[in-house]
Design a protein around this motif. Structure first.
Motif, PDB file in Angstrom:
ATOM      1  N   UNK A   1      37.388  42.287  33.652  1.00 31.82           N
ATOM      2  CA  UNK A   1      37.499  41.054  34.880  1.00 31.82           C
ATOM      3  C   UNK A   1      36.606  41.611  35.884  1.00 31.82           C
ATOM      4  N   UNK A   2      36.027  42.468  35.765  1.00 34.18           N
ATOM      5  CA  UNK A   2      35.288  43.579  36.648  1.00 34.18           C
ATOM      6  C   UNK A   2      34.891  44.783  36.882  1.00 34.18           C
ATOM      7  N   UNK A   3      35.245  44.933  35.326  1.00 32.92           N
ATOM      8  CA  UNK A   3      33.826  46.506  34.968  1.00 32.92           C
ATOM      9  C   UNK A   3      32.040  46.284  34.747  1.00 32.92           C
ATOM     10  N   UNK A   4      32.009  45.511  35.582  1.00 39.99           N
ATOM     11  CA  UNK A   4      30.144  45.656  35.656  1.00 39.99           C
ATOM     12  C   UNK A   4      30.037  45.488  37.184  1.00 39.99           C
ATOM     13  N   UNK A   5      28.165  45.828  36.902  1.00 38.76           N
ATOM     14  CA  UNK A   5      28.600  45.499  38.664  1.00 38.76           C
ATOM     15  C   UNK A   5      28.602  44.474  39.312  1.00 38.76           C
ATOM     16  N   UNK A   6      28.125  43.514  38.055  1.00 39.74           N
ATOM     17  CA  UNK A   6      27.803  42.294  38.554  1.00 39.74           C
ATOM     18  C   UNK A   6      28.844  41.171  38.305  1.00 39.74           C
ATOM     19  N   UNK A   7      29.874  41.554  37.755  1.00 42.32           N
ATOM     20  CA  UNK A   7      31.161  40.705  37.897  1.00 42.32           C
ATOM     21  C   UNK A   7      32.023  42.192  39.014  1.00 42.32           C
TER      22      UNK A   7
ATOM     23  N   UNK B   1      37.452  34.530  38.080  1.00 44.16           N
ATOM     24  CA  UNK B   1      37.400  34.138  36.240  1.00 44.16           C
ATOM     25  C   UNK B   1      36.137  35.000  35.899  1.00 44.16           C
ATOM     26  N   UNK B   2      36.202  35.158  34.394  1.00 44.81           N
ATOM     27  CA  UNK B   2      36.532  35.962  33.381  1.00 44.81           C
ATOM     28  C   UNK B   2      34.546  35.198  33.302  1.00 44.81           C
ATOM     29  N   UNK B   3      33.435  36.037  32.821  1.00 48.94           N
ATOM     30  CA  UNK B   3      32.342  35.535  32.672  1.00 48.94           C
ATOM     31  C   UNK B   3      31.917  34.424  31.662  1.00 48.94           C
ATOM     32  N   UNK B   4      32.991  34.774  30.200  1.00 50.73           N
ATOM     33  CA  UNK B   4      33.051  33.699  28.973  1.00 50.73           C
ATOM     34  C   UNK B   4      33.487  32.375  29.679  1.00 50.73           C
TER      35      UNK B   4
ATOM     36  N   UNK C   1      41.783  35.131  33.910  1.00 50.96           N
ATOM     37  CA  UNK C   1      41.126  36.238  35.611  1.00 50.96           C
ATOM     38  C   UNK C   1      42.211  35.605  36.347  1.00 50.96           C
ATOM     39  N   UNK C   2      41.996  35.854  37.229  1.00 54.34           N
ATOM     40  CA  UNK C   2      42.916  36.273  38.608  1.00 54.34           C
ATOM     41  C   UNK C   2      42.926  34.992  39.832  1.00 54.34           C
ATOM     42  N   UNK C   3      44.442  34.529  40.040  1.00 55.33           N
ATOM     43  CA  UNK C   3      43.881  33.716  41.453  1.00 55.33           C
ATOM     44  C   UNK C   3      45.511  33.761  41.770  1.00 55.33           C
ATOM     45  N   UNK C   4      45.384  33.211  43.495  1.00 63.60           N
ATOM     46  CA  UNK C   4      46.585  33.299  43.720  1.00 63.60           C
ATOM     47  C   UNK C   4      46.419  32.734  45.664  1.00 63.60           C
ATOM     48  N   UNK C   5      47.653  33.188  45.807  1.00 62.12           N
ATOM     49  CA  UNK C   5      47.218  33.154  47.382  1.00 62.12           C
ATOM     50  C   UNK C   5      47.829  34.919  48.240  1.00 62.12           C
ATOM     51  N   UNK C   6      46.676  35.372  49.004  1.00 71.13           N
ATOM     52  CA  UNK C   6      47.282  36.823  49.672  1.00 71.13           C
ATOM     53  C   UNK C   6      47.507  36.873  51.213  1.00 71.13           C
TER      54      UNK C   6
ATOM     55  N   UNK D   1      32.694  26.534  33.429  1.00 69.07           N
ATOM     56  CA  UNK D   1      33.580  25.523  33.019  1.00 69.07           C
ATOM     57  C   UNK D   1      34.526  24.442  34.440  1.00 69.07           C
ATOM     58  N   UNK D   2      34.472  25.096  35.364  1.00 72.55           N
ATOM     59  CA  UNK D   2      34.779  24.135  36.478  1.00 72.55           C
ATOM     60  C   UNK D   2      36.460  24.645  36.960  1.00 72.55           C
ATOM     61  N   UNK D   3      36.780  25.788  36.198  1.00 68.94           N
ATOM     62  CA  UNK D   3      38.057  26.874  36.175  1.00 68.94           C
ATOM     63  C   UNK D   3      38.332  26.864  37.931  1.00 68.94           C
ATOM     64  N   UNK D   4      37.210  28.124  38.140  1.00 72.29           N
ATOM     65  CA  UNK D   4      37.712  27.944  40.090  1.00 72.29           C
ATOM     66  C   UNK D   4      38.348  27.004  40.573  1.00 72.29           C
ATOM     67  N   UNK D   5      37.232  25.936  40.382  1.00 72.83           N
ATOM     68  CA  UNK D   5      37.767  24.732  41.679  1.00 72.83           C
ATOM     69  C   UNK D   5      38.827  23.951  40.848  1.00 72.83           C
ATOM     70  N   UNK D   6      39.490  24.048  39.416  1.00 71.88           N
ATOM     71  CA  UNK D   6      40.801  23.435  39.498  1.00 71.88           C
ATOM     72  C   UNK D   6      41.469  23.921  40.034  1.00 71.88           C
ATOM     73  N   UNK D   7      41.634  25.607  39.889  1.00 67.29           N
ATOM     74  CA  UNK D   7      42.802  26.835  40.442  1.00 67.29           C
ATOM     75  C   UNK D   7      42.486  26.650  41.495  1.00 67.29           C
ATOM     76  N   UNK D   8      41.060  26.872  42.459  1.00 66.39           N
ATOM     77  CA  UNK D   8      41.808  26.690  43.585  1.00 66.39           C
ATOM     78  C   UNK D   8      42.281  25.942  44.675  1.00 66.39           C
TER      79      UNK D   8
END
Length: 554
Positions: A396-402, A467-470, A448-453, A474-481
């Motif tokens: 999920x986070x193994x590239x500079x961009x991610x 959220x994973x790049x692929x 991906x990963x999500x939650x409340x810290x 698709x609107x997953x971030x908005x949905x889970x947030x």
């Protein structure tokens, strides 16, 4: 080294006396480290309900049917198992985050192998939700789909245990005397054969309960005062089950207790105890070789009358009889241990049953994996981390961009990912909120990963997600947030929730705006300018009055 999993096994057998809970660390193959054990008894009223469920289950034709009170019983049974797990963890000072899997047998209410139907009531998804631990359940059904009898499943665990026995004791036969007795034959060449051998404790239990008002013959004391009635014993031992050319698994109702006219209390108990022992030896006649050692486990090994009959009958064939304890095992815990072991095998896709154990066409795995559902949306499930998830998290986070806006901005490696998961697990166990794993509901794919810290320095809870790049776009971030925001206020007493995004992270800034958060200012985080947002409980309630929207399942 093969990775070891820590698993809890739960067994509620045909005797219906309670729940056995056992801990095992294993690779699902040759390595077995046996741990703690606890037995949690059912109260008499609940046992009566279970007996009624057995009667109601006779009407079942499709294994998904739940006639009468069975549906409510299934939920109540599952909640009792969840409480048993809680008691076990508390008793032995364990945290749920230390357990990788639960192997959940459930309660068999119907087993018709000739019709390809087996029903073990127990809601694996509910148990996972209640315990917060992934659950493997319904492990018999897939065997039947592939032509097997659905029982016995324990032989592959016996095979793992038997490796500690000295060569002179082989071939060895493990015998579990529960409600129904079953045996496992093992030879040094790898032969593994298992089948039900006949009635175990069930006839004795039903007899003494009907005629003495007690649930079982403790230690065989009632039987020790009686005599074997030969005609009654022959009635059972002449059953075609023992001479049929193929072995089949048994249902509790395949052998019925005598009537009150057949014997008085002690003679009836003595005769049925003899039948239990003689049935084992008679069924052993179907084995390819005579065992040198019988290892007896299950509740029946505590019945001295049964054990004396077994020892005498086995000695006539040149074999020794050992209790599980005499062989170095725990006869009370063994079946529950087996279900823990089987859960690990199931999770790894390893076979649970074999042609020589259930008659299945080829070795086959089984079981359904239910992950704890912390939060469910239309397309997503938020669940707990499992061992091995560090690889997906690293990607999920193994590239500079991610990793540009995450952590220290440096691509993650597996050691770093494992450390983060360990920290999140501990935080979730302590506070009930943390970063969790996000998967797609339909496919189970890692999203991906999500939650409340909780951030102690700021004294604030903060919404997080990646959220994973692929899956971008698709609107997953908005949905889970959005769902997490609703979940947070519904499940905590906190009055406000924060979030932040780097001022150049336009995607996250858009998400926070879409879910109704209000920007509160810009602050430096690790030297980088970040825009902070918040939403308050009163804002969320006011918005809900005006326009009811999200309704996540929690």
């Amino acid at each position: 080294m093969t990775e070891l999993k820590t698993a809890i096994g739960l067994m509620s057998g045909t005797s219906m006396d309670g729940i056995d809970v056992a801990l095992v660390r294993t690779d699902g193959q040759a390595v077995v480290e046996r741990g703690a054990f606890l037995s949690v008894p059912y109260e008499p009223a609940f046992r009566d309900r279970l007996k009624q469920a057995l009667e109601e289950a006779k009407a079942i034709r499709e294994r998904t049917e739940r006639p009468g009170d069975i549906s409510r019983m299934e939920r109540d049974l599952t909640l009792r198992h969840a409480e048993a797990v809680s008691q076990f963890l508390q008793r032995f000072g364990l945290a749920a985050t230390e357990i990788d899997l639960i192997g959940f047998h459930g309660q068999t209410v119907l087993h018709r192998p000739d019709e390809g139907v087996t029903v073990q009531i127990g809601d694996g998804a509910l148990l996972a939700k209640e315990t917060g631990i992934p659950v493997v359940y319904d492990m018999r059904a897939n065997d039947m789909v592939h032509g097997g009898q659905g029982a016995p499943l324990v032989p592959v665990y016996h095979q793992a245990l038997a490796q500690t026995l000295p060569p002179e004791q082989w071939p060895v036969c493990f015998v579990n005397i529960g409600g129904i007795s079953n045996l496992t034959f093992l030879d040094r060449d790898g032969t593994i054969i298992g089948f039900d051998s006949g009635p175990g404790n069930t006839l004795i239990d039903q007899w003494v309960e009907a005629h003495a008002g007690i649930p079982y013959d403790d230690g065989g004391r009632i039987a020790s005062e009686g005599q074997v009635i030969a005609a009654l014993a022959d009635h059972y031992l002449d059953n075609p089950f023992f001479t049929a050319p193929t072995r089949r698994s048994l249902d509790r109702n395949d052998f019925l207790p005598p009537t009150g006219e057949d014997a008085e209390l002690s003679d009836g108990a003595r005769t049925l105890s003899y039948v239990t022992g003689a049935a084992i030896l008679k069924s052993a006649g179907h084995l390819p070789a005579q065992p040198k050692t019988y290892v007896i486990c299950g509740g029946g090994r505590l019945n001295r009358t049964i054990m004396a009959d077994l020892a005498r009958l086995a000695s006539e064939r040149g074999a020794d009889v050992l209790s599980a304890e005499a062989a170095g095992f725990d006869g009370d815990a063994m079946e529950a241990e087996a279900w823990a072991y089987l859960a690990v095998r199931s999770a790894k896709g390893l076979p649970l049953t074999f042609p020589g154990t259930t008659g299945v066409m080829a070795p086959v795995t089984g079981g359904i994996l239910a992950r704890p559902v912390i939060l469910e949306t239309e397309r997503l499930i938020l669940t707990t981390w499992e061992d091995g998830d560090d690889l997906a998290l690293t990607r999920l986070h193994d590239t500079p961009e991610a990793s540009l806006y995450v952590g220290n901005g440096i691509p993650w490696d597996r050691d770093y990912a494992m450390g983060r998961i360990e920290g999140w697990r501990a935080e979730f166990d302590r506070r009930g909120v943390a970063t969790l794993k996000l998967v797609e509901k339909d496919s189970g794919a890692f999203i991906g990963r999500a939650g409340i810290n909780w951030y102690e320095d700021d004294g604030a809870h903060q919404l997080v997600y990646s959220i994973v790049r692929q899956a971008w776009g698709r609107g997953f971030a908005t949905e889970i947030a959005g769902a997490l925001t609703d979940w947070f206020f519904a499940n905590t007493k906190a009055e406000h929730l924060e979030a932040m995004a780097h001022q150049d992270n336009h995607a996250s800034l858009s998400v926070l705006s879409k879910i109704g958060m209000t920007e509160t200012g810009i602050r430096l985080v690790r030297g980088e300018p970040c825009r902070f947002f918040e939403i308050r409980r009163d804002q969320l309630l006011e918005r809900a009055k005006v326009s009811p929207s999200r309704s996540p399942t929690s």
